[in-house]
Design a protein around this motif. Sequence first.
Motif, mmCIF file in Angstrom:
data_model
loop_
_atom_site.group_PDB
_atom_site.id
_atom_site.type_symbol
_atom_site.label_atom_id
_atom_site.label_comp_id
_atom_site.label_asym_id
_atom_site.label_seq_id
_atom_site.Cartn_x
_atom_site.Cartn_y
_atom_site.Cartn_z
ATOM 1 N N GLU A 61 0.807 -1.223 0.000
ATOM 2 C CA GLU A 61 0.000 0.000 0.000
ATOM 3 C C GLU A 61 0.841 1.274 0.000
ATOM 4 N N GLU A 70 -2.177 -1.508 -7.339
ATOM 5 C CA GLU A 70 -3.500 -1.142 -7.860
ATOM 6 C C GLU A 70 -4.583 -2.086 -7.346
ATOM 7 N N THR A 71 -4.298 -3.370 -7.341
ATOM 8 C CA THR A 71 -5.274 -4.360 -6.865
ATOM 9 C C THR A 71 -5.591 -4.138 -5.391
ATOM 10 N N ILE A 73 -5.206 -1.363 -3.537
ATOM 11 C CA ILE A 73 -5.869 -0.083 -3.274
ATOM 12 C C ILE A 73 -7.328 -0.107 -3.749
ATOM 13 N N LYS A 74 -7.592 -0.737 -4.889
ATOM 14 C CA LYS A 74 -8.973 -0.814 -5.378
ATOM 15 C C LYS A 74 -9.855 -1.643 -4.449
ATOM 16 N N GLY A 75 -9.291 -2.659 -3.813
ATOM 17 C CA GLY A 75 -10.067 -3.524 -2.930
ATOM 18 C C GLY A 75 -10.203 -2.993 -1.524
ATOM 19 N N LYS A 76 -9.503 -1.901 -1.224
ATOM 20 C CA LYS A 76 -9.547 -1.349 0.125
ATOM 21 C C LYS A 76 -10.877 -0.642 0.350
ATOM 22 N N LYS A 78 -13.425 1.933 1.849
ATOM 23 C CA LYS A 78 -13.398 3.310 2.339
ATOM 24 C C LYS A 78 -14.318 3.419 3.547
#
Length: 79
Positions: A61, A70-71, A73-76, A78
Amino acid sequence: MNKPIKRWNMLDTVNLALFLVVILFFLDFNNNATVSYMLLGVFALWIITLILRNVFINKIENNPDHPLYETQIKGKKKI
Protein backbone atom coordinates in the motif's frame (compact mmCIF):
# COMPACT_ATOMS: atom_id res chain seq x y z
CA MET A 1 -7.98 -10.88 -11.96
CA ASN A 2 -6.16 -10.77 -8.64
CA LYS A 3 -8.05 -10.14 -5.44
CA PRO A 4 -6.67 -7.83 -2.74
CA ILE A 5 -4.96 -9.45 0.22
CA LYS A 6 -7.07 -9.30 3.37
CA ARG A 7 -5.61 -8.35 6.73
CA TRP A 8 -8.05 -10.58 8.62
CA ASN A 9 -10.08 -13.41 7.12
CA MET A 10 -12.40 -16.20 8.21
CA LEU A 11 -9.53 -18.61 8.85
CA ASP A 12 -7.97 -16.10 11.25
CA THR A 13 -11.27 -15.87 13.12
CA VAL A 14 -11.41 -19.66 13.46
CA ASN A 15 -7.78 -19.74 14.61
CA LEU A 16 -8.45 -17.08 17.23
CA ALA A 17 -11.44 -19.01 18.56
CA LEU A 18 -9.41 -22.22 18.71
CA PHE A 19 -6.57 -20.37 20.40
CA LEU A 20 -8.90 -19.12 23.13
CA VAL A 21 -10.34 -22.60 23.67
CA VAL A 22 -6.85 -24.09 23.89
CA ILE A 23 -5.70 -21.45 26.36
CA LEU A 24 -8.75 -21.93 28.56
CA PHE A 25 -9.16 -25.70 28.51
CA PHE A 26 -6.33 -27.70 26.95
CA LEU A 27 -3.00 -26.31 28.14
CA ASP A 28 -1.72 -28.51 30.94
CA PHE A 29 2.05 -28.34 31.33
CA ASN A 30 2.04 -30.68 34.33
CA ASN A 31 0.42 -33.68 32.63
CA ASN A 32 0.84 -33.05 28.88
CA ALA A 33 3.80 -30.73 28.49
CA THR A 34 4.70 -31.89 24.97
CA VAL A 35 1.22 -31.34 23.59
CA SER A 36 0.99 -27.97 25.33
CA TYR A 37 4.27 -26.78 23.81
CA MET A 38 3.23 -28.06 20.37
CA LEU A 39 -0.07 -26.17 20.58
CA LEU A 40 1.71 -23.00 21.64
CA GLY A 41 4.16 -23.44 18.77
CA VAL A 42 1.38 -23.81 16.22
CA PHE A 43 -0.38 -20.69 17.44
CA ALA A 44 2.90 -18.76 17.61
CA LEU A 45 3.47 -19.64 13.96
CA TRP A 46 -0.04 -18.39 13.12
CA ILE A 47 0.57 -15.10 14.95
CA ILE A 48 3.92 -14.61 13.20
CA THR A 49 2.39 -15.20 9.76
CA LEU A 50 -0.46 -12.82 10.62
CA ILE A 51 2.00 -10.08 11.54
CA LEU A 52 4.15 -10.71 8.46
CA ARG A 53 1.09 -10.63 6.20
CA ASN A 54 0.15 -7.21 7.60
CA VAL A 55 3.70 -5.94 7.10
CA PHE A 56 3.59 -7.18 3.49
CA ILE A 57 0.24 -5.45 2.91
CA ASN A 58 1.62 -2.20 4.32
CA LYS A 59 4.59 -2.39 1.96
CA ILE A 60 2.25 -2.90 -1.00
CA GLU A 61 0.00 0.00 0.00
CA ASN A 62 2.93 2.38 0.56
CA ASN A 63 4.77 1.58 -2.70
CA PRO A 64 2.97 2.71 -5.88
CA ASP A 65 5.58 0.86 -7.99
CA HIS A 66 4.65 -2.54 -6.52
CA PRO A 67 2.83 -4.80 -9.03
CA LEU A 68 -0.04 -5.48 -6.58
CA TYR A 69 -0.50 -1.82 -5.61
CA GLU A 70 -3.50 -1.14 -7.86
CA THR A 71 -5.27 -4.36 -6.86
CA GLN A 72 -4.75 -3.71 -3.16
CA ILE A 73 -5.87 -0.08 -3.27
CA LYS A 74 -8.97 -0.81 -5.38
CA GLY A 75 -10.07 -3.52 -2.93
CA LYS A 76 -9.55 -1.35 0.13
CA LYS A 77 -12.81 -0.36 1.77
CA LYS A 78 -13.40 3.31 2.34
CA ILE A 79 -14.62 4.20 5.82
